[in-house]
Design an enzyme around this catalytic site. Sequence first.
Site, short mmCIF file in Angstrom:
data_model
loop_
_atom_site.label_atom_id
_atom_site.label_comp_id
_atom_site.label_asym_id
_atom_site.label_seq_id
_atom_site.Cartn_x
_atom_site.Cartn_y
_atom_site.Cartn_z
N LEU A 275 17.24 25.51 62.48
CA LEU A 275 17.61 23.71 63.60
C LEU A 275 19.42 23.77 64.02
CD1 LEU A 275 15.46 21.68 61.50
CD2 LEU A 275 15.10 21.86 63.53
N GLU B 120 15.13 40.94 64.89
CA GLU B 120 16.39 42.37 64.98
C GLU B 120 18.05 41.71 63.73
OE1 GLU B 120 17.40 43.03 68.75
OE2 GLU B 120 15.63 42.47 69.00
N LYS C 212 15.07 61.11 73.63
CA LYS C 212 14.74 60.41 72.34
C LYS C 212 14.69 60.60 71.77
CE LYS C 212 13.94 55.07 71.82
NZ LYS C 212 13.26 54.09 72.63
N CYS D 273 13.02 39.02 72.52
CA CYS D 273 11.73 38.20 72.30
C CYS D 273 11.02 36.77 72.64
CB CYS D 273 11.47 38.47 70.38
SG CYS D 273 10.95 39.72 69.86
#
Length: 436
Positions: free
Chosen positions: A257, A159, A35, A267
């Site tokens: 909503l 994100e 990485k 998350c």
Amino acid sequence: MNVAVIGTGYVGLVTGSCFAEFGINVTCVDKDEDKIKRLNEGEIPIYEPGLEEVVRRNRNAGRLHFTTDVRSAVQSSLVIFIAVPTPPQPDGSTDLSYVDQVAKTIGEHLNGYKVVVTKSTVPVKTTHRVKRIIDEAIAASGRERFRCSVASNPEFLREGSAVEDFMRPDRVVVGAEDPEAIAILRDLYKPLNLIEVPLIITSIPTAELIKYASNAFLATKISFINEIANLSEEVGADVHQVAKAMGLDGRIGRKFLHAGPGYGGSCFPKDTLSLVQFSREFGVEQRIVSAVVAVNEDQRNRMVLKIERLVGELEGKQIGVLGLSYKPNTDDVRDSPAIDIVQKLQDRGAKIKCFDPEAMDNAKRLLKDVQFCENAYDVAEGSDGLVLATEWNEFRKLDLDRVRELLAEPVIVDLRNVYEPAEMERQGFRYTGVGR
Ligand code: UGA
């Protein structure tokens, strides 16, 4: 000021790159050599709009470095952010082994005063645990002449808009108890003074809890509106209008909503479960959040039943699915409702064709026996029903005449309420949204 960010996942990479954008010298560390090599070649391992440019600009300016050498990163930095993974364990509690390991390593290499900041979302009291582990490692390696402070600085990055969220946040929360650490972190976030971002300084457990309370509250809004959507379907109401009218009340607010297949991602599912779990350890039940989690899980099953109701018996049917990421503008498929729904449809004997603009590579690792297509129209071709699972922009204005001609049956199940029911029926579709 020199800053080290340990962990180059989504949070670490965005945090490190954006601090460099402020003009700070940042070293990002990861133990994954491949990485780091790719990052040093300018390759960004995740799809995050705007991130590649920020990384390129700051690497070129010599302010952003990527390394596997944690020792030199720790020793050359005044502030060290811990941004390593905190994955859920089977019982919903948080695996802190990566955080613990990093804390130990920091203690072993300490060479002067440092502020160690937990950035990863960690259960309340973890930052104090980090301090204990660092102190033990300091003692074990005979470095008692050095000292460190700890702080909690939770992230509120979505994100898909993480760079913007970092550069223009609603607030920055810093949990710190040591005046020296508070002064250093204030200074670090000074560039945001210009746009008058509120900096909330709290105790460490308060900052840790703010993060969980914020995510759990947003998840609550979603599960709440999804239950209202389910009721709307039975009583002939339109949840879209219910949410709009509710949201005009300033005390409620319009955001979060949108009824749909429930929340996903790395998350909300993890953090709601973790909050329920660690609260219990403190002897306090989170009954609301427990219900939020249960409603969310159930919502995915409801979506499958919804599809079945419109398509008929699923065995042997071909279902087209548009969108696989858990939301648009990300290639992240972790706990994605779309992936879950595909698998549930397969369990009922459906054959799946699907397409996602960015998440196909990641989805291929999770999905078996699925036909991955080039675009939305290939997905529609010959399908007995089309499911809009993730509201990518390119699915918001499909050529509906073409879609209708390509489908074997003119059936659209719109799990994100992108289209208007009356208009879809006028165009000759058997159509259903969520709660409309
Ligand atoms: C979320 C929070 O919004 C961030 O503030 C937080 O920092 C981040 O988690 C984190 O803890 O790291 P994220 O998971 O990127 O960010 O995505 P959101 O945009 O919040 O969406 C989460 C899920 O809720 C998605 O599956 C989305 O489709 C769903 N959602 C969102 C709804 O179903 N309805 C809505 O009205 C809003």
